[in-house]
Design a protein around this motif. Structure first.
Motif, PDB file in Angstrom:
ATOM      1  N   ASP A  98       0.858  -1.194   0.000  1.00 60.66           N
ATOM      2  CA  ASP A  98       0.000   0.000   0.000  1.00 60.66           C
ATOM      3  C   ASP A  98       0.890   1.238   0.000  1.00 60.66           C
ATOM      4  O   ASP A  98       1.044   1.914   1.019  1.00 60.66           O
ATOM      5  N   PRO A  99       1.468   1.575  -1.127  1.00 66.39           N
ATOM      6  CA  PRO A  99       2.460   2.671  -1.144  1.00 66.39           C
ATOM      7  C   PRO A  99       1.858   4.050  -0.917  1.00 66.39           C
ATOM      8  O   PRO A  99       2.577   4.965  -0.497  1.00 66.39           O
ATOM      9  N   ASP A 100       0.580   4.223  -1.177  1.00 67.14           N
ATOM     10  CA  ASP A 100       0.001   5.557  -1.069  1.00 67.14           C
ATOM     11  C   ASP A 100      -0.139   6.035   0.365  1.00 67.14           C
ATOM     12  O   ASP A 100      -0.396   7.223   0.599  1.00 67.14           O
ATOM     13  N   VAL A 101      -0.003   5.158   1.364  1.00 62.18           N
ATOM     14  CA  VAL A 101      -0.099   5.594   2.758  1.00 62.18           C
ATOM     15  C   VAL A 101       1.244   6.088   3.283  1.00 62.18           C
ATOM     16  O   VAL A 101       1.311   6.619   4.397  1.00 62.18           O
ATOM     17  N   LEU A 102       2.299   5.936   2.505  1.00 67.47           N
ATOM     18  CA  LEU A 102       3.619   6.384   2.939  1.00 67.47           C
ATOM     19  C   LEU A 102       3.752   7.889   2.777  1.00 67.47           C
ATOM     20  O   LEU A 102       3.199   8.486   1.858  1.00 67.47           O
ATOM     21  N   THR A 103       4.508   8.481   3.668  1.00 66.15           N
ATOM     22  CA  THR A 103       4.762   9.914   3.586  1.00 66.15           C
ATOM     23  C   THR A 103       5.851  10.191   2.549  1.00 66.15           C
ATOM     24  O   THR A 103       6.532   9.280   2.064  1.00 66.15           O
ATOM     25  N   LYS A 104       6.007  11.465   2.233  1.00 65.06           N
ATOM     26  CA  LYS A 104       7.034  11.860   1.270  1.00 65.06           C
ATOM     27  C   LYS A 104       8.417  11.471   1.767  1.00 65.06           C
ATOM     28  O   LYS A 104       9.265  11.006   0.992  1.00 65.06           O
ATOM     29  N   ARG A 105       8.667  11.617   3.043  1.00 61.94           N
ATOM     30  CA  ARG A 105       9.972  11.270   3.594  1.00 61.94           C
ATOM     31  C   ARG A 105      10.210   9.765   3.515  1.00 61.94           C
ATOM     32  O   ARG A 105      11.320   9.310   3.200  1.00 61.94           O
ATOM     33  N   GLN A 106       9.179   8.938   3.787  1.00 63.54           N
ATOM     34  CA  GLN A 106       9.336   7.500   3.689  1.00 63.54           C
ATOM     35  C   GLN A 106       9.603   7.057   2.250  1.00 63.54           C
ATOM     36  O   GLN A 106      10.456   6.204   2.004  1.00 63.54           O
ATOM     37  N   LEU A 107       8.861   7.629   1.313  1.00 62.70           N
ATOM     38  CA  LEU A 107       9.064   7.272  -0.091  1.00 62.70           C
ATOM     39  C   LEU A 107      10.472   7.639  -0.560  1.00 62.70           C
ATOM     40  O   LEU A 107      11.138   6.871  -1.266  1.00 62.70           O
ATOM     41  N   THR A 108      10.916   8.823  -0.163  1.00 58.45           N
ATOM     42  CA  THR A 108      12.246   9.276  -0.592  1.00 58.45           C
ATOM     43  C   THR A 108      13.340   8.378  -0.022  1.00 58.45           C
ATOM     44  O   THR A 108      14.280   7.985  -0.736  1.00 58.45           O
ATOM     45  N   SER A 109      13.261   8.052   1.275  1.00 60.09           N
ATOM     46  CA  SER A 109      14.293   7.208   1.884  1.00 60.09           C
ATOM     47  C   SER A 109      14.277   5.801   1.298  1.00 60.09           C
ATOM     48  O   SER A 109      15.334   5.187   1.089  1.00 60.09           O
ATOM     49  N   LEU A 110      13.069   5.289   0.999  1.00 59.26           N
ATOM     50  CA  LEU A 110      12.970   3.949   0.433  1.00 59.26           C
ATOM     51  C   LEU A 110      13.524   3.910  -0.992  1.00 59.26           C
ATOM     52  O   LEU A 110      14.247   2.974  -1.366  1.00 59.26           O
ATOM     53  N   HIS A 111      13.235   4.943  -1.771  1.00 56.79           N
ATOM     54  CA  HIS A 111      13.753   4.992  -3.137  1.00 56.79           C
ATOM     55  C   HIS A 111      15.264   5.178  -3.156  1.00 56.79           C
ATOM     56  O   HIS A 111      15.976   4.573  -3.969  1.00 56.79           O
ATOM     57  N   ALA A 112      15.772   5.986  -2.244  1.00 57.68           N
ATOM     58  CA  ALA A 112      17.220   6.205  -2.186  1.00 57.68           C
ATOM     59  C   ALA A 112      17.956   4.944  -1.775  1.00 57.68           C
ATOM     60  O   ALA A 112      19.091   4.693  -2.227  1.00 57.68           O
ATOM     61  N   ALA A 113      17.340   4.111  -0.945  1.00 57.70           N
ATOM     62  CA  ALA A 113      18.010   2.892  -0.485  1.00 57.70           C
ATOM     63  C   ALA A 113      18.012   1.797  -1.538  1.00 57.70           C
ATOM     64  O   ALA A 113      18.860   0.890  -1.495  1.00 57.70           O
ATOM     65  N   THR A 114      17.081   1.845  -2.498  1.00 56.17           N
ATOM     66  CA  THR A 114      16.962   0.751  -3.476  1.00 56.17           C
ATOM     67  C   THR A 114      17.357   1.140  -4.898  1.00 56.17           C
ATOM     68  O   THR A 114      17.556   0.260  -5.739  1.00 56.17           O
ATOM     69  N   ARG A 120      14.372  -5.544  -7.862  1.00 55.16           N
ATOM     70  CA  ARG A 120      13.084  -5.147  -8.426  1.00 55.16           C
ATOM     71  C   ARG A 120      12.216  -4.556  -7.324  1.00 55.16           C
ATOM     72  O   ARG A 120      12.218  -5.019  -6.180  1.00 55.16           O
ATOM     73  N   THR A 121      11.450  -3.529  -7.708  1.00 52.65           N
ATOM     74  CA  THR A 121      10.460  -2.921  -6.817  1.00 52.65           C
ATOM     75  C   THR A 121       9.081  -3.095  -7.438  1.00 52.65           C
ATOM     76  O   THR A 121       8.868  -2.690  -8.595  1.00 52.65           O
ATOM     77  N   VAL A 122       8.160  -3.685  -6.686  1.00 51.76           N
ATOM     78  CA  VAL A 122       6.792  -3.901  -7.150  1.00 51.76           C
ATOM     79  C   VAL A 122       5.869  -3.045  -6.293  1.00 51.76           C
ATOM     80  O   VAL A 122       5.831  -3.197  -5.066  1.00 51.76           O
ATOM     81  N   LEU A 123       5.152  -2.136  -6.946  1.00 51.37           N
ATOM     82  CA  LEU A 123       4.217  -1.243  -6.259  1.00 51.37           C
ATOM     83  C   LEU A 123       2.795  -1.638  -6.641  1.00 51.37           C
ATOM     84  O   LEU A 123       2.477  -1.748  -7.832  1.00 51.37           O
ATOM     85  N   LEU A 124       1.957  -1.840  -5.643  1.00 50.60           N
ATOM     86  CA  LEU A 124       0.583  -2.257  -5.868  1.00 50.60           C
ATOM     87  C   LEU A 124      -0.338  -1.047  -5.871  1.00 50.60           C
ATOM     88  O   LEU A 124      -0.455  -0.343  -4.856  1.00 50.60           O
ATOM     89  N   ALA A 125      -0.944  -0.778  -7.023  1.00 52.79           N
ATOM     90  CA  ALA A 125      -1.916   0.317  -7.211  1.00 52.79           C
ATOM     91  C   ALA A 125      -1.372   1.649  -6.727  1.00 52.79           C
ATOM     92  O   ALA A 125      -2.018   2.349  -5.946  1.00 52.79           O
ATOM     93  N   PRO A 126      -0.183   2.057  -7.162  1.00 53.55           N
ATOM     94  CA  PRO A 126       0.340   3.358  -6.728  1.00 53.55           C
ATOM     95  C   PRO A 126      -0.379   4.503  -7.439  1.00 53.55           C
ATOM     96  O   PRO A 126      -0.720   4.416  -8.621  1.00 53.55           O
ATOM     97  N   ASP A 127      -0.575   5.581  -6.698  1.00 52.18           N
ATOM     98  CA  ASP A 127      -1.218   6.766  -7.255  1.00 52.18           C
ATOM     99  C   ASP A 127      -0.157   7.827  -7.535  1.00 52.18           C
ATOM    100  O   ASP A 127       1.043   7.586  -7.416  1.00 52.18           O
ATOM    101  N   THR A 128      -0.620   9.031  -7.869  1.00 51.83           N
ATOM    102  CA  THR A 128       0.292  10.097  -8.291  1.00 51.83           C
ATOM    103  C   THR A 128       1.299  10.444  -7.203  1.00 51.83           C
ATOM    104  O   THR A 128       2.464  10.744  -7.492  1.00 51.83           O
ATOM    105  N   SER A 129       0.859  10.414  -5.913  1.00 56.11           N
ATOM    106  CA  SER A 129       1.760  10.794  -4.827  1.00 56.11           C
ATOM    107  C   SER A 129       2.961   9.865  -4.738  1.00 56.11           C
ATOM    108  O   SER A 129       4.079  10.306  -4.446  1.00 56.11           O
ATOM    109  N   THR A 130       2.771   8.583  -5.022  1.00 58.41           N
ATOM    110  CA  THR A 130       3.876   7.627  -4.978  1.00 58.41           C
ATOM    111  C   THR A 130       4.714   7.684  -6.250  1.00 58.41           C
ATOM    112  O   THR A 130       5.952   7.608  -6.202  1.00 58.41           O
ATOM    113  N   LEU A 131       4.051   7.817  -7.396  1.00 56.06           N
ATOM    114  CA  LEU A 131       4.782   7.827  -8.661  1.00 56.06           C
ATOM    115  C   LEU A 131       5.680   9.042  -8.792  1.00 56.06           C
ATOM    116  O   LEU A 131       6.651   9.015  -9.554  1.00 56.06           O
ATOM    117  N   GLY A 132       5.390  10.122  -8.094  1.00 57.24           N
ATOM    118  CA  GLY A 132       6.256  11.299  -8.149  1.00 57.24           C
ATOM    119  C   GLY A 132       7.657  11.008  -7.659  1.00 57.24           C
ATOM    120  O   GLY A 132       8.613  11.711  -8.032  1.00 57.24           O
TER     121      GLY A 132
END
Length: 409
Positions: A98-114, A120-132
């Motif tokens: 459920d990536p859309d419940v993550l905050t901007k800081r969580q998404l940024t740290s997770l993307h920077a680590a991977t 591979r990263t699999v995102l289930l039903a990501p919306d605009t906030s996650t895809l940014g």
């Protein structure tokens, strides 16, 4: 019998009456607690929630996790972004349920680590906030219903799986090399984005229904899920949780920050107007005005009402205490005892004995009569009332017939 004084005694119910009144609510509360414990025990076994690889529910993913384990893929469940980033080493598949419940800081740290690690990263039903953060050039189209669809793409995993249950959000991207699969209305519901210069890709699924236990055996759902999530030997299954300390918003404001600035002045004016209206319409308290009571209740009726209440409550102890206290209060001035010592046995009993014309009956003890225990039954209570009445009548009669000295002598 002489009317008793208005000494107030609180009518406290006995332990038996308290239990009889409260046992119904207590049993209901106990039944609710036991029911809650039983339901919690029944639901706490293998049911962990939606898309949880430990859950055997219809919306769980335990079947998929077992199939992955049979193929040699280990699954690690994490619930915080720090755990997900630390577990996503090289050659790892990261699934975010459920990536859309993550905050901007969580998404940024997770993307920077991977981003710089193979995997591979699999995102289930990501919306605009996650895809940014993970796919800034991808656009989200209106969602559609889930239905079995054909791959219609060159992605090997999709071609081997064939038809699969997909739908939900649809995506569009101008990036070259992207695999656009399972299109609905011309827009793909599965999008694979390879990373430039790294052995890593990102897979977007518009719907997660194919991963559910109830749909895994349909069409090519199991084949597609196993290939997408089993491309590496280690799978990190990230279930975002609200208890994650890093989920707190940095720029979260207070309640007053949500109110527009113009409304603050309006609220201040309304409060000032309310104070003025209260001062204008407030009641002016003047002197007390005596009023006649609508009805006059005779003292005999009040006494009889108290007696009936005592009788209904089986409060013989309270009734006897009222009778003895009233008798002692009236006997004190007749025997020359001050009101302060009217309820002191060592002072009142000798004074009453001294004013009695004849000694009390053999079966009558003044101390027991005036300060004794409560009667054991109603008959003993009536006998106590008669004895107190006789004692007071004898003292009053003695005082009336006592010779008095003439004031002129």
């Amino acid at each position: 019998m002489t009317t008793a004084t208005t000494d107030s005694f609180a009518l406290s119910p006995t332990t038996r009456r308290v239990w009889s009144r409260s046992r119904g609510p207590l049993l209901a509360i106990l039944l609710l607690v036991i029911s809650g414990i039983v339901l919690a025990a029944l639901q706490s076994g293998e049911q962990h929630g939606r898309l949880d690889p430990r859950s055997a529910d219809r919306s769980g993913s335990r079947a998929l996790a077992q199939l992955l384990a049979a193929r040699g893929v280990s699954t690690q469940v994490v619930t915080t972004s720090e755990e997900a980033a630390a577990a996503s080493g090289p050659g790892t598949t990261l699934l975010v349920s459920d990536p859309d419940v993550l905050t901007k800081r969580q998404l940024t740290s997770l993307h920077a680590a991977t981003a710089s690690r193979p995997g591979r990263t699999v995102l289930l039903a990501p919306d605009t906030s996650t895809l940014g953060t993970f796919a800034p050039h991808v656009q989200v189209d209106t969602p559609v219903g889930n239905s079995p669809s054909a791959p219609a793409c060159s992605l090997p995993e999709a071609r081997r799986a064939g038809k699969a249950l997909l739908g939900g959000l649809r995506y569009a991207t101008p990036a070259d090399g992207a695999d656009r699969c399972y299109p609905v209305g011309g827009r793909p519901t599965l999008l694979r984005l390879p990373a430039a210069g790294a052995d890593r890709d990102t897979v977007l699924l518009g719907s997660a229904d194919l991963l559910y236990n109830q749909h895994l055996a349909e069409d090519g759902n199991a084949s597609l899920a196993l290939q997408l999530l089993g491309s590496h030997k280690h799978l990190v299954w990230y279930l975002p949780s609200v208890s994650d300390p890093s989920s707190a918003q940095d720029d979260q404001g207070g309640f007053l920050d949500l109110i527009p600035s113009g409304w603050r002045w309006a609220l201040l004016q309304l409060a000032f107007a309310a104070v003025l209206a209260a001062l204008w319409r407030a009641r002016r308290l003047g002197p007390l005005v005596p009023e006649k009571l609508p009805v006059t209740v005779p003292a005999a009726e009040t006494t009889e009402g108290h007696a009936r209440l005592y009788e209904q409550a089986n409060a013989r102890d309270r009734a006897s205490a009222v009778l003895r206290s009233a008798t002692r209060t009236r006997l004190a001035p007749l025997t020359g005892v001050s009101p302060a010592h009217a309820h002191t046995p060592d002072v009142l009993v000798p004074a009453v004995q001294a004013h009695m014309a004849s000694p009390p009956d053999a079966g009558t003890d003044l101390h027991t009569l005036l300060f004794g225990p409560a009667p054991v039954d109603d008959r003993a209570l009536v006998r106590l009332a008669d004895q107190l009445d006789e004692l007071e009548s004898s003292i009053v009669s003695q005082e009336r017939h006592a010779p008095r000295e003439h004031p002129d002598r």
